[in-house]
Design a protein around this motif. Structure first.
Motif, PDB file in Angstrom:
ATOM      1  N   ARG A  17       0.913  -1.206  -0.079  1.00 43.98           N
ATOM      2  CA  ARG A  17       0.042   0.082   0.067  1.00 43.98           C
ATOM      3  C   ARG A  17       0.788   1.245  -0.045  1.00 43.98           C
ATOM      4  O   ARG A  17       0.254   2.254  -0.498  1.00 43.98           O
ATOM      5  N   ALA A  18       1.968   1.108   0.636  1.00 44.12           N
ATOM      6  CA  ALA A  18       2.868   2.368   0.870  1.00 44.12           C
ATOM      7  C   ALA A  18       3.546   2.831  -0.726  1.00 44.12           C
ATOM      8  O   ALA A  18       3.512   3.751  -0.872  1.00 44.12           O
ATOM      9  N   ARG A  19       3.985   1.653  -1.480  1.00 43.21           N
ATOM     10  CA  ARG A  19       4.410   1.963  -2.741  1.00 43.21           C
ATOM     11  C   ARG A  19       3.227   2.401  -3.705  1.00 43.21           C
ATOM     12  O   ARG A  19       3.199   3.316  -4.530  1.00 43.21           O
ATOM     13  N   THR A  35      -1.083   1.078  -7.648  1.00 44.92           N
ATOM     14  CA  THR A  35      -1.369   2.180  -8.496  1.00 44.92           C
ATOM     15  C   THR A  35      -0.533   2.137  -9.916  1.00 44.92           C
ATOM     16  O   THR A  35       0.519   1.453  -9.860  1.00 44.92           O
ATOM     17  N   ALA A  36      -0.793   2.682 -11.067  1.00 39.93           N
ATOM     18  CA  ALA A  36      -0.491   2.507 -12.391  1.00 39.93           C
ATOM     19  C   ALA A  36      -0.292   3.880 -12.844  1.00 39.93           C
ATOM     20  O   ALA A  36      -1.343   4.696 -12.853  1.00 39.93           O
ATOM     21  N   TRP A  37       0.651   4.113 -13.465  1.00 42.05           N
ATOM     22  CA  TRP A  37       0.691   5.329 -14.498  1.00 42.05           C
ATOM     23  C   TRP A  37       0.466   4.907 -15.992  1.00 42.05           C
ATOM     24  O   TRP A  37       1.182   3.786 -16.368  1.00 42.05           O
ATOM     25  N   ILE A  38      -0.412   5.424 -16.462  1.00 42.73           N
ATOM     26  CA  ILE A  38      -0.812   4.935 -18.029  1.00 42.73           C
ATOM     27  C   ILE A  38      -0.511   6.143 -18.797  1.00 42.73           C
ATOM     28  O   ILE A  38      -1.120   7.179 -18.847  1.00 42.73           O
ATOM     29  N   GLU A  39       0.042   5.633 -20.056  1.00 39.90           N
ATOM     30  CA  GLU A  39       0.530   6.667 -21.325  1.00 39.90           C
ATOM     31  C   GLU A  39      -0.945   6.912 -21.622  1.00 39.90           C
ATOM     32  O   GLU A  39      -1.919   5.988 -21.970  1.00 39.90           O
ATOM     33  N   ALA A  40      -1.091   8.224 -21.624  1.00 40.13           N
ATOM     34  CA  ALA A  40      -2.645   8.764 -22.225  1.00 40.13           C
ATOM     35  C   ALA A  40      -2.479   9.699 -23.505  1.00 40.13           C
ATOM     36  O   ALA A  40      -1.471  10.325 -23.628  1.00 40.13           O
ATOM     37  N   GLU A  41      -3.198   9.449 -24.330  1.00 42.60           N
ATOM     38  CA  GLU A  41      -3.198  10.130 -25.522  1.00 42.60           C
ATOM     39  C   GLU A  41      -3.802  11.689 -25.340  1.00 42.60           C
ATOM     40  O   GLU A  41      -4.401  11.697 -24.212  1.00 42.60           O
ATOM     41  N   ARG A  42      -3.532  12.572 -26.032  1.00 38.29           N
ATOM     42  CA  ARG A  42      -4.006  13.837 -25.944  1.00 38.29           C
ATOM     43  C   ARG A  42      -5.525  13.987 -26.068  1.00 38.29           C
ATOM     44  O   ARG A  42      -6.192  13.237 -26.985  1.00 38.29           O
ATOM     45  N   PRO A  43      -6.086  14.530 -25.097  1.00 40.76           N
ATOM     46  CA  PRO A  43      -7.756  14.417 -24.874  1.00 40.76           C
ATOM     47  C   PRO A  43      -8.398  15.110 -26.618  1.00 40.76           C
ATOM     48  O   PRO A  43      -7.724  15.896 -26.879  1.00 40.76           O
ATOM     49  N   LEU A 101       3.252   6.288  -5.403  1.00 38.92           N
ATOM     50  CA  LEU A 101       3.118   6.440  -6.762  1.00 38.92           C
ATOM     51  C   LEU A 101       2.075   7.519  -7.237  1.00 38.92           C
ATOM     52  O   LEU A 101       2.077   8.074  -7.999  1.00 38.92           O
ATOM     53  N   LEU A 102       0.759   7.362  -6.342  1.00 34.79           N
ATOM     54  CA  LEU A 102      -0.293   8.240  -6.321  1.00 34.79           C
ATOM     55  C   LEU A 102       0.408   9.792  -6.043  1.00 34.79           C
ATOM     56  O   LEU A 102       0.203  10.752  -6.818  1.00 34.79           O
ATOM     57  N   MET A 103       0.983   9.809  -4.954  1.00 37.21           N
ATOM     58  CA  MET A 103       1.447  11.194  -4.658  1.00 37.21           C
ATOM     59  C   MET A 103       2.587  11.839  -5.388  1.00 37.21           C
ATOM     60  O   MET A 103       2.368  12.943  -6.030  1.00 37.21           O
ATOM     61  N   LEU A 104       3.406  10.789  -6.150  1.00 36.94           N
ATOM     62  CA  LEU A 104       4.259  11.553  -6.935  1.00 36.94           C
ATOM     63  C   LEU A 104       3.837  12.044  -8.393  1.00 36.94           C
ATOM     64  O   LEU A 104       4.346  12.813  -9.218  1.00 36.94           O
ATOM     65  N   ALA A 105       2.755  11.535  -8.601  1.00 42.38           N
ATOM     66  CA  ALA A 105       2.085  12.092  -9.860  1.00 42.38           C
ATOM     67  C   ALA A 105       1.073  13.448  -9.762  1.00 42.38           C
ATOM     68  O   ALA A 105       0.910  14.100 -10.540  1.00 42.38           O
ATOM     69  N   GLU A 142      12.285   5.295   0.718  1.00 42.08           N
ATOM     70  CA  GLU A 142      12.773   4.677  -0.765  1.00 42.08           C
ATOM     71  C   GLU A 142      13.364   3.155  -0.571  1.00 42.08           C
ATOM     72  O   GLU A 142      13.666   2.785  -1.705  1.00 42.08           O
ATOM     73  N   LEU A 143      13.769   3.072   0.563  1.00 38.66           N
ATOM     74  CA  LEU A 143      14.023   1.532   0.730  1.00 38.66           C
ATOM     75  C   LEU A 143      12.758   0.675   1.282  1.00 38.66           C
ATOM     76  O   LEU A 143      13.156  -0.564   1.493  1.00 38.66           O
ATOM     77  N   GLY A 144      11.710   1.058   1.432  1.00 43.53           N
ATOM     78  CA  GLY A 144      10.665   0.360   2.029  1.00 43.53           C
ATOM     79  C   GLY A 144      10.551   0.009   3.336  1.00 43.53           C
ATOM     80  O   GLY A 144       9.802  -0.820   3.775  1.00 43.53           O
ATOM     81  N   LEU A 145      11.423   0.998   4.095  1.00 40.43           N
ATOM     82  CA  LEU A 145      11.611   0.568   5.820  1.00 40.43           C
ATOM     83  C   LEU A 145      10.465   0.809   6.286  1.00 40.43           C
ATOM     84  O   LEU A 145       9.714   1.595   6.265  1.00 40.43           O
TER      85      LEU A 145
END
Length: 577
Positions: free
Chosen positions: A389-391, A568-576, A395-399, A411-414
């Motif tokens: 869940r932390a990962r 969480t996934a980041w997906i390549e999006a086409e131009r709307p 990934l949600l936060m960094l987007a 970053e080590l998952g401690l």
């Protein structure tokens, strides 16, 4: 598609920076005494450059009796010998800059150490003296002044007042002084012009040495309500109102009361902003102020980052969110709306030195709950589930648009060290609550760098000021570097994609129809390009759009291409269209 935030210019570095918090006692030890220090940090800065962060924030390293791990400052213009020297600080700043990393240092303006020269002078001086006027001394109540001046409680437990000896007789019959934290941390009186002038000079001292900004401790606490009225509420180190709650004053407010979030703090920060602007050197607003302000609602927090005050304020509403899609959507929307209103970036954070690591919070039976530390006798987090869940949360936060903070070791998952022996604890909260709270030591354990080395490479001698769990060998940096799927490589990949795609400067639009357990949004680049971000906080897999090209995911996809639970996934999006 509902747009809640438009792309904004990213000329100022702090608008989109990923900033890495270093807790000096626990990052790396350069002299083998078991306590982290500035030379140890300097020797490990390459790790942070390779990680892909933009700046580092150093928790306090000033001269201090270390009653509260350096947040009790005795001299703001010197380095404690425990951590090194001023020359070591200069070398660290120079090396960081050479690697392209900016440096922020912690500033603790709400209180000093009781060993600070000013407070020692105050103890020796008479009531009503200029020396005592730098702090909040008051006569006691009761027939003989035997009762504290008001009913305020300390955040660390117990009352917020301590009585001092009468300087004439030596008897414990004198005035009382205020300390919102430990009794070794007397609060300053910020109505005193001498206090204001002193801290403006401290700012200039460190700016001349090359620092790029300051994280301001207890930024909402400097000014107290006139008359110091009684208050029956309860102060807390970490708390928060529910996102989406009405702003009618009836909801729980973080650290609310007459000791916090008073309007007078804003005059202080306007003056500080003018000091920082003296050091622009041709780069507009090159130096930054970051507020640690546990303030609700978010419209109140936004006041700290108006155009002539601070640049950032930690988004603790995001940190304190439960593992719930509706709550995440609400706090993200409210944050962006409130901060857009004042032209400031959002500043996202999931862990720091004051809270249970999010790898462990999210593995509790109530994921995202906020215990004040964990004992070995408490119900233990599910370590694997918490990391998964932390990962996903990271990934949600960094987007998200804006700046983000990473706490050392995440970053080590401690995970949190939840089985520390009680006889090694040092947090004053543990002692002032008479051992009722475990406190913050569990998130401050020295980092593991080398799986096969004594002390996991934290110190050449193997010494560590707090013991490390034996299972941390698997989390060591050298055990993860270059290993596909490791948390370290996951962070490196996420930070690289974030930078290359300019995600911190992008806009955000919610993707409609994503389901009650899914957080889904499109990032909006100025060029029309972006990503679709899908976070599945539910218990079953959810399908991804047909033909989706996954750029990065926090865990492997299911065999049929669906997004598993807690991923969480980041997906390549086409131009709307």
């Amino acid at each position: 598609m509902t747009i809640v935030h438009a792309p904004f210019p990213t000329a100022e570095w702090w608008r989109t920076a990923v900033i890495y918090q270093i807790y000096p006692r626990s990052f790396a030890d350069g002299n083998g005494d078991g306590v982290g220090d500035l030379p140890g940090i300097t020797a490990r800065l390459d790790h942070l450059a390779a990680l892909g962060v933009d700046a580092v924030w150093l928790s306090p390293f000033y001269r201090s009796p270390q009653r509260d791990a350096g947040y009790d400052v005795a001299d703001y213009r010197d380095v404690d010998p425990l951590f090194g020297t001023l020359a070591d600080a200069d070398a660290l700043i120079a090396r960081a800059h050479a690697l392209g990393l900016r440096v922020l240092v912690d500033l603790v303006p709400n209180h000093t150490s009781s060993q600070h020269a000013w407070f020692q002078e105050a103890l020796a001086a008479a009531p009503g003296s200029p020396e005592r006027a730098r702090y909040i001394f008051r006569d006691g109540r009761g027939e003989h002044g035997e009762l504290p001046p008001n009913n305020w409680a300390s955040i660390f437990g117990g009352r917020a007042w301590t009585r001092v000896a009468d300087p004439r007789t030596g008897a414990q019959t004198g005035q009382w002084y205020l300390h919102l934290f430990d009794s070794s941390q007397p609060d300053l009186d910020w109505t005193n012009p001498q206090v204001r002038a002193e801290f403006e000079d401290v700012l200039r001292f460190w700016l001349r040495r090359g620092v790029d900004g300051f994280r301001v401790d207890v930024a909402h606490g400097l000014v107290k309500a006139e008359g110091l009225p009684d208050w029956d509420g309860q102060v807390a180190m970490v708390d928060g109102a529910d996102p989406g709650a009405p702003e009618d004053g009836a909801t729980a407010a973080t650290d609310s009361g007459p000791m916090f979030d008073q309007d007078g703090v804003h005059d202080i920060y306007r003056a500080w902003r003018r000091v920082l602007d003296e050091f622009d050197d041709g780069e507009r607003h090159a130096r930054a102020l970051v507020a640690e302000a546990w303030v609700e609602p978010l419209s109140r927090l936004a006041r700290y980052v108006r155009d002539d005050e601070m640049q950032q304020a930690f988004n603790f509403s995001f940190l304190t969110s439960k593992w719930d899609a509706a709550q995440y959507r609400a706090v993200i929307t409210e944050s962006l709306t409130a901060l857009d209103a004042v032209g400031a970036p959002a500043t996202w954070v999931l862990s720091n030195h004051d809270v249970v690591r999010h790898t462990s919070r999210l593995g509790l039976a109530e994921p995202g709950s906020r215990p004040n530390g964990l004992f070995a006798t408490d119900p233990q987090p599910d370590e694997a589930l918490g990391l998964r869940r932390a990962r996903a949360a990271t990934l949600l936060m960094l987007a998200l648009p804006g700046s983000a903070y990473v706490y050392q070791g995440e970053e080590l998952g401690l995970p949190e060290h939840t089985t520390l022996p009680d006889d090694v604890r040092e947090d004053p909260a543990y002692f002032r609550t008479e051992h009722a709270e475990a406190g913050r030591d569990g998130c401050r354990v020295p980092l593991p760098w080398e799986a096969g080395a004594p002390g996991f490479g934290f110190s050449a001698t193997g010494a560590t000021w707090l013991p490390q769990p034996s299972g941390w060998a698997a989390y060591a940096a050298d055990a993860q570097s270059g290993v596909p799927g490791s948390t370290l490589e996951f962070y490196r990949a996420a930070l690289r994609e974030r930078r290359e795609r300019g995600l911190g400067g992008n806009g955000l639009a919610w993707v409609d129809g994503s389901g009650p357990d899914v957080v889904a949004f499109r990032t909006l680049g100025a060029d029309g390009r972006g990503l679709v971000v899908v976070a599945n906080l539910g218990s079953t897999a959810t399908p991804l759009p047909a033909g989706a090209r996954v750029v990065l995911s926090s865990a492997p996809l299911a065999a049929d291409g669906a997004l598993p639970a807690d991923t969480t996934a980041w997906i390549e999006a086409e131009r709307p269209a």
